[in-house]
Design a protein around this motif. Sequence first.
Motif, PDB file in Angstrom:
ATOM      1  N   LYS A  89       0.806  -1.223   0.000  1.00 17.15           N
ATOM      2  CA  LYS A  89       0.000   0.000   0.000  1.00 17.15           C
ATOM      3  C   LYS A  89       0.840   1.274   0.000  1.00 17.15           C
ATOM      4  O   LYS A  89       0.442   2.281  -0.603  1.00 17.15           O
ATOM      5  CB  LYS A  89      -0.961   0.006   1.205  1.00 17.15           C
ATOM      6  CG  LYS A  89      -2.004  -1.099   1.153  1.00 17.15           C
ATOM      7  CD  LYS A  89      -2.979  -0.895   0.011  1.00 17.15           C
ATOM      8  CE  LYS A  89      -3.996  -2.013  -0.051  1.00 17.15           C
ATOM      9  NZ  LYS A  89      -4.846  -1.955  -1.253  1.00 17.15           N
ATOM     10  N   ASN A  92       1.701   3.223  -3.391  1.00 17.59           N
ATOM     11  CA  ASN A  92       0.648   4.099  -3.906  1.00 17.59           C
ATOM     12  C   ASN A  92       0.526   5.366  -3.071  1.00 17.59           C
ATOM     13  O   ASN A  92       0.324   6.468  -3.606  1.00 17.59           O
ATOM     14  CB  ASN A  92      -0.674   3.319  -3.906  1.00 17.59           C
ATOM     15  CG  ASN A  92      -1.898   4.187  -4.132  1.00 17.59           C
ATOM     16  OD1 ASN A  92      -1.966   4.954  -5.080  1.00 17.59           O
ATOM     17  ND2 ASN A  92      -2.862   4.066  -3.231  1.00 17.59           N
ATOM     18  N   CYS A  93       0.666   5.230  -1.730  1.00 20.43           N
ATOM     19  CA  CYS A  93       0.507   6.397  -0.855  1.00 20.43           C
ATOM     20  C   CYS A  93       1.619   7.423  -1.076  1.00 20.43           C
ATOM     21  O   CYS A  93       1.374   8.631  -1.018  1.00 20.43           O
ATOM     22  CB  CYS A  93       0.480   5.961   0.615  1.00 20.43           C
ATOM     23  SG  CYS A  93      -1.020   5.068   1.033  1.00 20.43           S
ATOM     24  N   THR A 112     -10.069   2.574   4.705  1.00 21.41           N
ATOM     25  CA  THR A 112      -9.230   1.386   4.896  1.00 21.41           C
ATOM     26  C   THR A 112     -10.068   0.206   5.337  1.00 21.41           C
ATOM     27  O   THR A 112     -11.154   0.368   5.912  1.00 21.41           O
ATOM     28  CB  THR A 112      -8.081   1.658   5.893  1.00 21.41           C
ATOM     29  OG1 THR A 112      -7.062   0.682   5.752  1.00 21.41           O
ATOM     30  CG2 THR A 112      -8.591   1.676   7.340  1.00 21.41           C
ATOM     31  N   HIS A 117      -3.701   0.149   4.251  1.00 18.93           N
ATOM     32  CA  HIS A 117      -3.750   1.402   3.505  1.00 18.93           C
ATOM     33  C   HIS A 117      -3.874   2.578   4.468  1.00 18.93           C
ATOM     34  O   HIS A 117      -3.250   3.618   4.269  1.00 18.93           O
ATOM     35  CB  HIS A 117      -4.914   1.422   2.512  1.00 18.93           C
ATOM     36  CG  HIS A 117      -5.047   2.732   1.793  1.00 18.93           C
ATOM     37  ND1 HIS A 117      -4.019   3.261   1.044  1.00 18.93           N
ATOM     38  CD2 HIS A 117      -6.068   3.636   1.736  1.00 18.93           C
ATOM     39  CE1 HIS A 117      -4.408   4.435   0.552  1.00 18.93           C
ATOM     40  NE2 HIS A 117      -5.632   4.689   0.967  1.00 18.93           N
ATOM     41  N   THR A 121      -1.218   5.527   4.651  1.00 13.24           N
ATOM     42  CA  THR A 121      -1.629   6.925   4.477  1.00 13.24           C
ATOM     43  C   THR A 121      -1.194   7.763   5.682  1.00 13.24           C
ATOM     44  O   THR A 121      -0.618   8.848   5.531  1.00 13.24           O
ATOM     45  CB  THR A 121      -3.151   7.018   4.299  1.00 13.24           C
ATOM     46  OG1 THR A 121      -3.547   6.216   3.178  1.00 13.24           O
ATOM     47  CG2 THR A 121      -3.587   8.464   4.047  1.00 13.24           C
ATOM     48  N   GLY A 191      -7.101   3.832  -1.893  1.00 10.59           N
ATOM     49  CA  GLY A 191      -6.113   2.787  -1.587  1.00 10.59           C
ATOM     50  C   GLY A 191      -6.045   1.639  -2.560  1.00 10.59           C
ATOM     51  O   GLY A 191      -5.219   0.741  -2.400  1.00 10.59           O
ATOM     52  N   THR A 192      -6.923   1.630  -3.567  1.00 10.21           N
ATOM     53  CA  THR A 192      -6.850   0.528  -4.519  1.00 10.21           C
ATOM     54  C   THR A 192      -7.130   1.056  -5.920  1.00 10.21           C
ATOM     55  O   THR A 192      -7.419   2.243  -6.098  1.00 10.21           O
ATOM     56  CB  THR A 192      -7.837  -0.604  -4.140  1.00 10.21           C
ATOM     57  OG1 THR A 192      -7.557  -1.760  -4.937  1.00 10.21           O
ATOM     58  CG2 THR A 192      -9.281  -0.174  -4.357  1.00 10.21           C
TER      59      THR A 192
END
Length: 395
Positions: A89, A92-93, A112, A117, A121, A191-192
């Motif tokens: 995760k 991506n963050c 989340t 995630h 974050t 998150g996705t």
Amino acid sequence: GHFGQFGGRYVAETLMPLVLDLEREYRAAQADPAFHAEFDDLLANYVGRPSPLYYAESLTEALRQDAPEGKGAQVWFKRDELNHTGAHKINNCVGQILLARRMGKTRIIAETGAGQHGVATATVCARFGLPCTVYMGATDVARQQPNVFRMKLLGAEVIPVTSGRATLKDAMNEGLRDWVANVHDTFYIIGTAAGPHPYPELVRDFQSVIGKEAKAQMQDRIGRLPDLLVAAIGGGSNALGLFHPFLDDPDVKMLGVEAAGHGLDGSEHAASLLGGAPGVLHGNKTYLLQDADGQITEGHSISAGLDYPGIGPEHAWLKDSGRVDYTAVTDKQALDAFQLLCRTEGIIPALEPSHAIAAVADRAREMDRDAIILANLCGRGDKDIFTVADALGVE
Ligand SMILES: CC/C=C(/N=C/c1c(COP(=O)(O)O)cnc(C)c1O)C(=O)O
């Protein structure tokens, strides 16, 4: 849509200016060498990339024990559970917090389920000094307690969501509701690989560091490409991250693994692709678990991160195009795989990748001994040990 009939941006009019701003900023960042330099530097020196490519020799041998004569593929893992925060995760963050800063946003929100995630974050918010609010279903607050405490330690506000089954879908509903009310100062770190365009594309792009590294590492180590890629699918971001750099290599087969929960024959699962139908949710058209009236039905999975009745639109397209195969693994099969990896490799996987490991065990026995399977070990299992203890009835 951006993936055949799938994708698109089905959002309230009040969100459109922000979603269009986000696309503009993402395109500018893509064209900006300074953005890539900062992203790469953080992935290397803060996240700890590249994650290792590991040959799971002991698991491979264990699987060969009950494989037919001469069968039993070699199992390799991309070790994204070794990233800072313990899952994929964070990749991506890091990308999205840099976009939020470019846009001058002063407040960060996220949804989340597994809490990974949410932790990722909260992590990048602490690192960059931005306030962070995470929406989390009350069901998931209860089953991912270690991550709830980590989010608070990192300075995030965790808001339990009690609507519906109080899992990931409900948390994402609240996240979108907050965002609509606060578009002026708030950036929503999704998150996705789902949500209104360009989210599915930019999340997949940030996660594709996984597959890019794996391709180079495979060439270095064995001088060829793997035969089969395997990854668990909640919204689908770790799978797309691994698969995307290989999509144009036709000899590399791919298997996405959904959560079959208590079985696909009932409704207690989260296999949106195998058990769902096209529909619109959370800003995108994709495959969804829904009743005859198109109402989203609640899924189930032992794993909070896969417990989502939707899936990223790129997977809907990859399934319909036939480029990627999809299967589903039950709670029980995932628990067995969880224990198998603990005992054979001394690695405690998250319940999410445990679904991928179950599918690997299934496929490896049918493949030749010189075949190579590469699976995404996308998260560590510390968050799940009490869920597993309950499920196994052990202390
Ligand atoms: C965005 C909500 C999903 C979450 N996690 C999903 C997850 C998943 C599934 O998410 P995708 O990779 O996006 O399919 C796989 N592995 C781990 C370790 C996860 O935590 C979370 O909140 O942590």
